[in-house]
Design a protein around this motif. Structure first.
Motif, PDB file in Angstrom:
ATOM      1  N   LEU B 261     117.412  73.483  98.748  1.00 17.19           N
ATOM      2  CA  LEU B 261     118.390  72.408  98.563  1.00 17.19           C
ATOM      3  C   LEU B 261     119.499  72.861  97.607  1.00 17.19           C
ATOM      4  O   LEU B 261     120.685  72.582  97.840  1.00 17.19           O
ATOM      5  CB  LEU B 261     117.705  71.149  98.026  1.00 17.19           C
ATOM      6  N   ILE B 262     119.101  73.557  96.561  1.00 17.08           N
ATOM      7  CA  ILE B 262     120.110  74.060  95.623  1.00 17.08           C
ATOM      8  C   ILE B 262     121.065  75.008  96.354  1.00 17.08           C
ATOM      9  O   ILE B 262     122.281  74.941  96.176  1.00 17.08           O
ATOM     10  CB  ILE B 262     119.422  74.759  94.431  1.00 17.08           C
ATOM     11  N   GLY B 263     120.497  75.841  97.208  1.00 18.19           N
ATOM     12  CA  GLY B 263     121.322  76.781  97.979  1.00 18.19           C
ATOM     13  C   GLY B 263     122.295  76.062  98.898  1.00 18.19           C
ATOM     14  O   GLY B 263     123.466  76.436  99.007  1.00 18.19           O
ATOM     15  N   THR B 264     121.819  75.020  99.559  1.00 17.40           N
ATOM     16  CA  THR B 264     122.709  74.246 100.440  1.00 17.40           C
ATOM     17  C   THR B 264     123.848  73.631  99.641  1.00 17.40           C
ATOM     18  O   THR B 264     125.024  73.718 100.020  1.00 17.40           O
ATOM     19  CB  THR B 264     121.916  73.125 101.152  1.00 17.40           C
ATOM     20  N   GLY B 265     123.512  73.008  98.509  1.00 18.40           N
ATOM     21  CA  GLY B 265     124.545  72.375  97.681  1.00 18.40           C
ATOM     22  C   GLY B 265     125.555  73.403  97.181  1.00 18.40           C
ATOM     23  O   GLY B 265     126.769  73.167  97.219  1.00 18.40           O
ATOM     24  N   CYS B 266     125.061  74.551  96.724  1.00 16.13           N
ATOM     25  CA  CYS B 266     125.983  75.585  96.215  1.00 16.13           C
ATOM     26  C   CYS B 266     126.875  76.123  97.334  1.00 16.13           C
ATOM     27  O   CYS B 266     128.062  76.391  97.122  1.00 16.13           O
ATOM     28  CB  CYS B 266     125.197  76.724  95.574  1.00 16.13           C
ATOM     29  N   GLN B 267     126.292  76.277  98.522  1.00 16.33           N
ATOM     30  CA  GLN B 267     127.094  76.762  99.647  1.00 16.33           C
ATOM     31  C   GLN B 267     128.211  75.763  99.985  1.00 16.33           C
ATOM     32  O   GLN B 267     129.351  76.150 100.248  1.00 16.33           O
ATOM     33  CB  GLN B 267     126.194  76.970 100.865  1.00 16.33           C
ATOM     34  N   MET B 268     127.872  74.489  99.958  1.00 14.02           N
ATOM     35  CA  MET B 268     128.880  73.451 100.218  1.00 14.02           C
ATOM     36  C   MET B 268     129.999  73.529  99.168  1.00 14.02           C
ATOM     37  O   MET B 268     131.187  73.438  99.482  1.00 14.02           O
ATOM     38  CB  MET B 268     128.236  72.057 100.197  1.00 14.02           C
ATOM     39  N   LEU B 269     129.583  73.679  97.920  1.00  8.24           N
ATOM     40  CA  LEU B 269     130.575  73.808  96.852  1.00  8.24           C
ATOM     41  C   LEU B 269     131.437  75.045  97.052  1.00  8.24           C
ATOM     42  O   LEU B 269     132.673  74.989  96.930  1.00  8.24           O
ATOM     43  CB  LEU B 269     129.858  73.859  95.497  1.00  8.24           C
ATOM     44  N   ASP B 270     130.817  76.174  97.360  1.00 10.39           N
ATOM     45  CA  ASP B 270     131.579  77.424  97.529  1.00 10.39           C
ATOM     46  C   ASP B 270     132.672  77.268  98.591  1.00 10.39           C
ATOM     47  O   ASP B 270     133.828  77.595  98.370  1.00 10.39           O
ATOM     48  CB  ASP B 270     130.650  78.561  97.966  1.00 10.39           C
ATOM     49  N   TRP B 271     132.250  76.768  99.747  1.00 10.37           N
ATOM     50  CA  TRP B 271     133.212  76.622 100.842  1.00 10.37           C
ATOM     51  C   TRP B 271     134.346  75.668 100.472  1.00 10.37           C
ATOM     52  O   TRP B 271     135.509  75.945 100.737  1.00 10.37           O
ATOM     53  CB  TRP B 271     132.512  76.087 102.102  1.00 10.37           C
ATOM     54  N   MET B 272     133.953  74.551  99.878  1.00  7.96           N
ATOM     55  CA  MET B 272     134.964  73.511  99.671  1.00  7.96           C
ATOM     56  C   MET B 272     135.834  73.760  98.441  1.00  7.96           C
ATOM     57  O   MET B 272     136.958  73.251  98.362  1.00  7.96           O
ATOM     58  CB  MET B 272     134.322  72.122  99.671  1.00  7.96           C
ATOM     59  N   TRP B 273     135.340  74.530  97.485  1.00 11.71           N
ATOM     60  CA  TRP B 273     136.216  74.996  96.406  1.00 11.71           C
ATOM     61  C   TRP B 273     137.326  75.865  97.003  1.00 11.71           C
ATOM     62  O   TRP B 273     138.500  75.685  96.694  1.00 11.71           O
ATOM     63  CB  TRP B 273     135.411  75.796  95.369  1.00 11.71           C
ATOM     64  N   GLU B 274     136.931  76.774  97.881  1.00 11.81           N
ATOM     65  CA  GLU B 274     137.937  77.645  98.517  1.00 11.81           C
ATOM     66  C   GLU B 274     138.966  76.825  99.293  1.00 11.81           C
ATOM     67  O   GLU B 274     140.146  77.141  99.323  1.00 11.81           O
ATOM     68  CB  GLU B 274     137.267  78.628  99.486  1.00 11.81           C
ATOM     69  N   ARG B 275     138.480  75.761  99.905  1.00 16.35           N
ATOM     70  CA  ARG B 275     139.379  74.921 100.714  1.00 16.35           C
ATOM     71  C   ARG B 275     140.278  74.043  99.850  1.00 16.35           C
ATOM     72  O   ARG B 275     141.434  73.824 100.176  1.00 16.35           O
ATOM     73  CB  ARG B 275     138.552  74.002 101.628  1.00 16.35           C
ATOM     74  N   GLY B 276     139.725  73.512  98.775  1.00 18.75           N
ATOM     75  CA  GLY B 276     140.419  72.441  98.059  1.00 18.75           C
ATOM     76  C   GLY B 276     141.137  72.843  96.787  1.00 18.75           C
ATOM     77  O   GLY B 276     142.053  72.136  96.351  1.00 18.75           O
ATOM     78  N   TRP B 277     140.736  73.942  96.171  1.00 19.35           N
ATOM     79  CA  TRP B 277     141.367  74.334  94.913  1.00 19.35           C
ATOM     80  C   TRP B 277     142.815  74.749  95.184  1.00 19.35           C
ATOM     81  O   TRP B 277     143.084  75.542  96.082  1.00 19.35           O
ATOM     82  CB  TRP B 277     140.601  75.474  94.233  1.00 19.35           C
ATOM     83  N   ASP B 278     143.725  74.192  94.431  1.00 19.79           N
ATOM     84  CA  ASP B 278     145.148  74.475  94.626  1.00 19.79           C
ATOM     85  C   ASP B 278     145.522  75.693  93.787  1.00 19.79           C
ATOM     86  O   ASP B 278     145.724  75.580  92.578  1.00 19.79           O
ATOM     87  CB  ASP B 278     145.963  73.246  94.200  1.00 19.79           C
ATOM     88  N   SER B 279     145.577  76.838  94.442  1.00 17.04           N
ATOM     89  CA  SER B 279     145.806  78.080  93.690  1.00 17.04           C
ATOM     90  C   SER B 279     147.231  78.141  93.141  1.00 17.04           C
ATOM     91  O   SER B 279     147.517  78.899  92.227  1.00 17.04           O
ATOM     92  CB  SER B 279     145.529  79.300  94.573  1.00 17.04           C
ATOM     93  N   GLN B 280     148.105  77.299  93.680  1.00 17.21           N
ATOM     94  CA  GLN B 280     149.485  77.288  93.178  1.00 17.21           C
ATOM     95  C   GLN B 280     149.620  76.466  91.890  1.00 17.21           C
ATOM     96  O   GLN B 280     150.166  76.938  90.900  1.00 17.21           O
ATOM     97  CB  GLN B 280     150.412  76.730  94.264  1.00 17.21           C
ATOM     98  N   HIS B 281     149.114  75.240  91.922  1.00 16.00           N
ATOM     99  CA  HIS B 281     149.322  74.345  90.774  1.00 16.00           C
ATOM    100  C   HIS B 281     148.035  74.045  90.003  1.00 16.00           C
ATOM    101  O   HIS B 281     148.090  73.437  88.935  1.00 16.00           O
ATOM    102  CB  HIS B 281     149.911  73.012  91.238  1.00 16.00           C
TER     103      HIS B 281
END
Lengths: 391, 391
Positions: B261-281
């Motif tokens: 379960l920890i692995g699933t949660g971390c994987q979700m975080l990894d993917w969605m950080w890449e998607r959502g983090w605004d590298s510009q601002h």
């Protein structure tokens, strides 16, 4: 306005319409396979969603018919308008209740109906132009039916259409405004018999319920008797929308030669320019609060394309009707700001969604909400106004 | 994380909650007259709309009960929680169908019900905390009833709840996510019998339908069998929401000692950080497109408070569960960006709505959507995580 400025503006609007906006949609938006128009296009005109908004199907059909009837009888425009009307007739009507859908798939399967009925008024004006262009009476009949459905649904909304309880009934600007412009269009295209009555009644409703001398503003949403509803939704003003309504009323005044109507329209513009013009960054804000309080809608301070379009028409018309240099000045301000920020110099058409400071929020050229309507209508109306003045 | 950093962060969260966030709402939001909380407050805490969102009534009641049960048994917290629960019981339920309202007047007259049922799951956890705090069984009964209504409505939505036709059925992340966290809360507060089954089933649904190895992302909305729906709505990702779901799952893994379960949660975080983090601002964007295409929602690139809150929790928890320095780095990035831009140093609490570049879009401290929930929950969860690690 001196002759040089007038000629220059006339060319900007006319050439923008015929050489830029229209070619963009004809090249990228026309659905050769199913009829109608694909409006969800990216910056370069690539389709990013094949779904169709019914408003946009009807509005593009109207635009093509209007151009055919008013500008010149190009065969292509008429053929595409006919295909658009066929798509509306075949796929956009729910036989169960006679209402129109709001959102359908590319091949016309229904996705969503709204509780409000605006697809109907856009369909009415589309069919009206085709009736005028072809002389075929079935189009006129369709136009009258769609207008009637729009009226009936708004005047006698079915219970199932209620989004809110009866605790706090409201009255919106959308219905009387759309009634005015739809009746104006149908009077022109199919000689709608009772157009003037609907227009008079709607202007009367706006004056009585939405036009607030004491508050110096036009309220978007009020109580049944025009009361200010002192909550987020009731205080939220939509300056671009009220200014759109202002030019519908000014235009009626111009057609009838009634100064009273022109005065009402100019007053609406005056108040809502003060409310909506962003003195910090330029351009028209989307929403502002009646008392200057914070607004709940997230995109309140974004700059959308259409409030700029409507304000460009209204300021130009107000100037031409009154000669007041204030309106020439406002027209120059809004025209210049909009043309500095919205057009895409590389791929044509306008962007739709800017941040408050004028920077780009989205590269979309269209979606379910933005299609070939507000911009080309502005270009057409302003071109015609300037051309008629020159005569 | 060294001891000094941990102590410093712990104080930021704990003191922020007890000395800043909570006092703001206790001072300005509590409705002494009718019970419950007024959340539509301006920057200074002045009420700009007296209407009440039912989500916020339930969430504030939950928060007060949770603080009473978990932090210390302050009499004021319990009394206010009881008054919140009484408002929910007396005014927020529609006897006609047993559903809860979404929006009521200050004195509890109904304004609006939504077709979806989330008021119910927030009410469930509120009643649950009161059951735990008071030992009174009628609160536990109310909690179970509200949870059951939430489940029933989502599993067997009535025909009248359909916003769309059957042309393109969808499956959303909201239901399984809220089922997990509601069951977790009720397991804790009232010892809900079948909590684990609902949690397992919901995690299974997320893994099966929303968790996309091939696309490296968590889909917010999919077809009934998890198909990608290649239209605006189907492609729209909500990284902050998926990351909220990620920490619910990580937390379950922590409680059960299940690495999977920890692995699933971390994987979700990894993917969605890449998607959502605004590298510009910096900061988490609201919506992004699966394929990087333009998004239709107008506020897609705004920075809302809550996706930052949820990402701060998820990155901290991921770091504490895995020791991976990547998560410590992400936590520092999101924590620092959020704390640089959102808190109001003058009047307390956080602003809710910033432009993409971090500038202020709205001075509101709350409305029907923002109330005392995501921020204080983040402060509480992060404080407790850090405090437990220290033990």
């Amino acid at each position: 306005m001196d002759v040089e400025r007038r000629e220059q503006l006339l060319a900007v609007y006319r050439d923008g319409l015929l050489d830029n906006t229209l070619p963009f949609w004809l090249k990228f938006g026309v659905d050769e396979q199913h009829g109608g128009v694909l409006t969800s296009l990216d910056r370069q005109g690539r389709v990013v969603d094949t779904d169709k908004g019914v408003w946009q199907q009807a509005r593009f059909t109207w635009l093509l018919g209007e151009l055919y009837n008013r500008v010149e009888p190009r065969r292509q425009w008429l053929e595409l308008a006919k295909r658009g009307a066929a798509f509306l007739e075949q796929h956009c009507l729910d036989p169960d209740d006679g209402r129109m859908w709001f959102h359908v798939t590319r091949d016309g399967k229904p996705i969503r109906k709204r509780r409000y009925a605006f697809s109907e008024c856009f369909a009415a004006i589309a069919f009206g132009e085709l009736a005028q262009a072809t002389g075929e009476s079935h189009y006129a009949e369709k136009a009258r039916q769609a207008f009637q459905k729009f009226l009936d649904h708004n005047l006698h909304p079915p219970r199932s259409a209620a989004k809110f309880t009866d605790t706090r009934p409201t009255r919106g600007m959308g219905f009387p405004m759309q009634t005015i412009v739809t009746a104006q269009e149908l009077r022109d295209s199919i000689g709608l018999q009772n157009a003037e009555q609907w227009i008079d009644r709607s202007i009367e409703d706006i004056r009585r319920f939405h036009f607030k001398e004491d508050l110096q503003c036009v309220m978007e949403t009020v109580g049944p008797d025009g009361q200010v509803i002192d909550h987020f939704d009731g205080r939220t003003l939509n300056p671009g929308h009220a200014i759109e309504g202002a030019w519908f009323i000014m235009l009626e005044g111009k057609l009838r030669g009634e100064q009273g109507l022109i005065g009402t329209g100019c007053q609406m513009l005056d108040w809502m320019w003060e409310r909506g013009w962003d003195s910090q960054h330029g351009g028209m804000l989307y929403f502002v609060d009646l008392y200057g309080l914070p607004v709940q809608e997230y995109w309140h301070d974004m700059k959308f394309w259409w409030p700029q379009n409507e304000t460009i028409i209204a300021t130009l018309l107000a100037y031409m009707l009154t000669g007041d240099p204030k309106y020439a000045d406002w027209h120059r301000q809004i025209h210049d700001w909009a043309y500095r920020h919205f057009p895409d110099p590389e791929h044509g058409e306008w962007f739709g969604y800017l941040h408050r400071d004028g920077s780009l929020s989205s590269t979309l050229k269209g979606n379910l909400w933005k299609g070939p309507f507000h911009l080309p209508r502005m270009q057409l109306v302003c071109w015609q106004l300037l051309a008629n003045e020159a005569r």
